[in-house]
Structures are given as C-alpha cells and as structure tokens.
Enzyme design. Structure first.
Site, PDB file in Angstrom:
ATOM      1  N   HIS A 145       0.837  -1.200   0.000  1.00 23.70           N
ATOM      2  CA  HIS A 145       0.000   0.000   0.000  1.00 23.70           C
ATOM      3  C   HIS A 145       0.870   1.248   0.000  1.00 23.70           C
ATOM      4  CE1 HIS A 145      -2.543  -3.208   1.571  1.00 23.70           C
ATOM      5  NE2 HIS A 145      -3.593  -2.502   1.164  1.00 23.70           N
ATOM      6  N   LYS A 172      -1.278  -7.931  -4.760  1.00 25.90           N
ATOM      7  CA  LYS A 172      -2.155  -6.781  -4.529  1.00 25.90           C
ATOM      8  C   LYS A 172      -1.321  -5.515  -4.378  1.00 25.90           C
ATOM      9  CE  LYS A 172      -5.448  -4.549  -1.476  1.00 25.90           C
ATOM     10  NZ  LYS A 172      -6.040  -4.482  -0.115  1.00 25.90           N
ATOM     11  N   LYS A 316     -14.684  23.431 -19.944  1.00 24.19           N
ATOM     12  CA  LYS A 316     -15.311  23.529 -21.269  1.00 24.19           C
ATOM     13  C   LYS A 316     -14.481  24.330 -22.269  1.00 24.19           C
ATOM     14  CE  LYS A 316     -19.953  22.789 -19.509  1.00 24.19           C
ATOM     15  NZ  LYS A 316     -21.372  23.064 -19.664  1.00 24.19           N
ATOM     16  N   ASP A 354     -24.789  22.470 -25.101  1.00 25.99           N
ATOM     17  CA  ASP A 354     -25.296  23.110 -23.882  1.00 25.99           C
ATOM     18  C   ASP A 354     -26.493  24.006 -24.155  1.00 25.99           C
ATOM     19  OD1 ASP A 354     -23.950  22.203 -21.661  1.00 25.99           O
ATOM     20  OD2 ASP A 354     -22.308  23.625 -21.836  1.00 25.99           O
TER      21      ASP A 354
END
Length: 532
Positions: A145, A172, A316, A354
């Site tokens: 981890h 893992k 955007k 939009d």
C-alpha cells in the site's frame, strides 16, 4: 494509453436476454464493524447485495479472541472469506505484537479462510512460518500500500516481481492518485500481469481503477455496504458497482465514456447514460472523471476504447484547445461540452450542445406566460437576457439567446471577463456586484450558469431576492438540488422558473447519440431521472 487497450473486435451491442457476466473479476465487501456480531450481520447483507466474497478486517474489532472469534467469523460467513489483520504501519488499526498478528493469520488459514492478506514487508516471514504448506484451494494475497502517490510503470513492475518472489498466489498493489492519469499506470501493470493481480488506486481520482478493473483483468475490487463507510479511500458501494456501473457486464471490449469535471461527484450523468446503455444492451460504461488537467487526461487515455466524454465546469473552454476538430458552433462559442474520439484514427472532435436544451426549455417556459407575443419567431426575441457567469456554459447560453434575437447582458464576478465575453457575443457587461441593483426594465430573463447554489453549498445564491421581481423567467443551470435557492426565491418573487434538469436532459440527447450512434431514448431518460 493505446498500449494498454486489449479490446476485442466485437459488436458493441449485446443481447439482453439471458445476459451473463462478461468478466471473472470478483466483488469483495469489506466488513469493518467493531464486533463479531456486527460483522456476522454485515456478511449476510453482503451476500444479499450480490458480493462474491467478504473481507474480514480483524484489526477493526474492539475486542478479539483469536480462536473463538475466527471460528465464528469464518464458520458463520455465507461467502468465501478474505482475512486481513492490517497493522498501523500499513494503514490499518492493529498496533500490537507482530508475532501474535502473524500467528492469528496462520490460524485463520488453518480454520478455513479462503484468502489471507499479508503485507509485503512480512510476507517472507509468514511463508517461512507455514513452510509452504497451504490448504487446498487457499490463496495467499501479498499486498503493498502506497498512501502518497503512484510510482512509475518501471517501479510498479519491479514491485510486482518483488511480491511474486515471496510466493504470493495473488499480487495486490494499492496506490494513491495525485492525478487521474496515475491510474493508467496501474491499468498497464494489470493488463500485462502474468499472475492474478489486484491493482487499485485510492482516492476520488482513482475511482476508475475500482470500476474498470474487469476491463483490464483485475482479480477483484472492493464495494462497500454503505456510502462513506470504507476500508480504503475512494471505495464505491457494491450497489453502485452492480446497479450504477453494470459491473458484471464490463469486459475487455467495453467502451469507456465519462464526465470530465472538477468537482464531478455530484453529476447524475452516470445514472442517465449507464441506465440507457443497459436498457439497449450497448457495451459501454460511463464514469465520473475528476480531472485537474484536461490535456494530460486526454493524452494519457488515448486509446479509442476511451471513446467519448461529457465536459463540465471548469473545463469547457480548455477542452477546445485539446480537440483536433471543433464543430463550427462550438468554435464560435469557444467552449465544448462533448468530445468524441474517432474510432478509426483516434482524433478528438469537440461539440457544444449546452445551449440547445437550455434555450428550448427557456423558450417553452416563456410561451406559457400571458404577455408572450405569439407573432415573434421566438419568445426570446428582443428580451433582455441576463447571463450570470462568463465560462463555457455562459458563453453557450448567451450565444443561443442572441441567435434567437435576445439582447444580452453578461454578469460575472470579474468585470473584465464579463466584458470579454460580451464583446464576443455582442452584448453588454456588468459585474456580479452590480446585479443586485440592475433593473433597467421588467420582464427580463435571468440565466445562472455558475455553480453557485450547487450541492453542498445549497444556501448560496448569485443574486438578491429583492431584484428578482424584475424578471419574467429565471433559469438555473445547477440541477443538484433540482430546486435551488435561486429558483425558490424567484418563484416567490413571481417569476417563472426553469430547472437545470431540462438543460441537462436536452444536451444529453445529443451526446448519447454521438456516443452510441443510436437514437436517444428520450422517454427512458426522463423515467431514469424522475427516480432521482
């Protein structure tokens, strides 16, 4: 990202009847309750929720008698069990003697646990203690981890080799996403692994590692029973995995779509698109994408399997510069809310839908008013149309209203930015501070295109209630909540109100058709959203 695509050349549309899982990736529910009795209850819930196995987090127990409690937990679990006893030095809660901890995990193995998770740091010690003797069907997971970042592909590859060398049955690796592009490295390691591997990236930016792991061959993912009650940062609920993301039907050839934004977790787009994909049998999945840097994201996930994206605040305008081609209307507006990757050459095309949904819903709202001039082509003709916000959505609505004959005013926190947009669309500019005293005429239209009032800041509003009586109609692009403070106060002031949900649905029709090549199921969209 092209290097990690392993898509098969199959049709994106599947048969609906008798659908079976398209992947072998398991869903594991972590039990992190403080008592054995609570864990046993959670195990039953996990089975009812559709889980494949349960992770028993022994380090979460407030009191623990190893032999007695392991007998109860393993024997009482209706699903296969994964036993974890995570120490504090690896992000868990156990703070006792290491010898005792490893002895407990050996006992769990002997008492019938299907999997035991042992940390890389002590894996050799654990293996030596069992002298390589494992019960039939038992699998040893060796885990690492990293709570700071996600290492390079080379370092991750070395880590996999190091874990394999301990005698692990399953590798893992859990890392942390500083940026969403970090997840691509885990995908790359997962898809090329020669051994069973669990590769997950923690945090909201790492969510796609948990949802898309079946596409890249991950052994399992974790899904919680309750939102927010997690054993690691960023875990989705098992309900979302199964019902929202259609996890069982994600395969190597599944196309990936999503919404690019920051923030983005509030968006209802995944509910809408995944519901429609499932209904028509389209082999795609639509995910939340918390993106900080659009160019980096699009460059990293450059495979044609990452087929199209909705774009929301604040990306955007930046997205326009990332496109190889931009639709003329979107180019004129200077913002895109949808990008599509060409399946043949990978080039990115930008569009803006939009204004379509918003303007039509505003027009419909105005048509219901008694003072509407039916002789005009559009009820917006000659109306004073005040837009709050000078970003991509603001420009789109200003452009759409102008095209319908409205007179435009742009209000923004910074006057300079408002002036810049007003000059582009041919309108006037004021600062947001001036808006509370702005009432040159009655019967105006107000459109909020900022995130002011969006969850969780639902008490905020961009304009004083005192001046709302000057407006015939008030529109709010925010749709979470559906009725914002702005809309509530506008209605109290006597204005007609239009929710951002109408804009959301209107632009979604066009995007869905671009994503799938299929006609938008308009009635289905409304049915799906009515539940939320």
């Amino acid at each position: 990202m092209a290097a990690i695509s392993n898509a098969a050349a199959t049709s994106p549309v599947m048969e609906q009847s008798g659908r079976v899982s398209r992947n072998s990736t398991l869903i594991c529910v972590p039990t992190i309750a403080g008592s054995v009795d609570e864990m046993l209850v959670d195990m039953q819930k996990a089975k009812l929720s559709g889980a494949d196995l349960v992770e028993i987090r022994l380090d979460c127990l407030k009191s623990f008698s190893p032999r007695q409690d392991l007998d109860s937990l393993i024997g009482g679990c209706p699903l296969p069990t994964l036993l974890t006893y995570r120490p504090k030095w690896e992000g868990g809660q156990y703070d006792g003697d290491e010898t005792t901890r490893l002895e407990t995990l050996r006992l769990a193995m002997d008492l019938g646990a299907d999997y035991v998770d042992v940390e890389l740091q002590v894996a050799h010690e654990f293996n030596n203690s069992i002298q390589g003797k494992k019960p039939d069907g038992f699998k040893l997971i060796v885990s690492s981890h990293n709570y700071q970042n996600t290492p390079s592909v080379e370092d991750l590859g070395n880590l996999v080799a190091q874990i394999q060398a301990t005698g692990a049955d399953i590798v893992k690796i859990a890392t942390t996403a500083v940026d969403i592009s970090d997840v691509a490295r885990i995908f790359q390691i997962t898809v090329h692994s020669q051994v069973p591997i669990i590769g997950l990236v923690m945090g909201e930016r790492g969510l796609i590692s948990r949802v898309l792991c079946p596409k890249f061959g991950g052994y399992l993912t974790f899904g919680t029973l309750e939102a927010g009650v997690v054993s690691a940062p960023g875990q989705p609920t098992i309900k979302d995995l199964l019902d929202l993301y259609n996890f069982r039907f994600i395969g190597p050839d599944t196309k990936v779509f999503g919404i690019i934004g920051k923030p983005v977790g509030h968006s209802k787009s995944p509910i809408l698109y995944n519901g429609a994909f499932k209904s028509v049998g389209f082999n795609g999945v639509y995910v939340h994408l918390l993106v900080d840097d659009v160019p980096s994201f699009l460059q990293t996930y450059s495979s044609t399997d990452f087929a199209g994206f909705s774009v929301t605040i604040p990306h955007k305008e930046a997205s326009v510069r990332c496109c190889d081609a931009v639709d003329p209307i979107a180019k004129e507006i200077g913002a895109v809310n949808c990008v599509i990757r060409n399946p043949s050459d990978g080039k990115i095309h930008g569009y803006n839908s939009d204004y379509v949904g918003a303007i039509s819903s505003i027009e419909n709202g105005l048509r219901g008013l008694v003072n509407f001039d039916n002789g005009a082509d559009s009820p917006l003709a000659n109306k004073l149309f005040v837009v709050i916000g000078a970003g991509g959505a603001g420009k789109a609505l200003a452009y759409g209203a102008k095209a319908k004959g409205a007179r435009i005013v742009i209000a923004n926190r910074t006057y300079e930015r408002a002036k810049e947009v007003a000059d582009i669309v041919g309108g006037h500019a004021i600062s947001l501070a001036e808006l509370d005293n702005f009432c040159p005429e009655n019967g105006m239209v107000l459109a909020n295109t900022t995130s002011i009032g969006m969850q969780p800041k639902v008490d905020e509003t961009p304009i004083s209630k005192d001046v709302l009586g000057c407006y015939a109609l008030v529109f709010d692009a925010v749709y979470t909540p559906k009725i914002t403070r702005l809309l509530r106060e506008a209605e109290e002031a006597g204005a007609k109100t239009v929710s951002g949900l109408e804009m959301f649905i209107g632009q979604a029709y066009e995007q869905y058709e671009r994503f799938t090549g299929l006609p938008a199921p308009k009635e289905l969209f409304r049915q799906i959203l009515s539940k939320y």
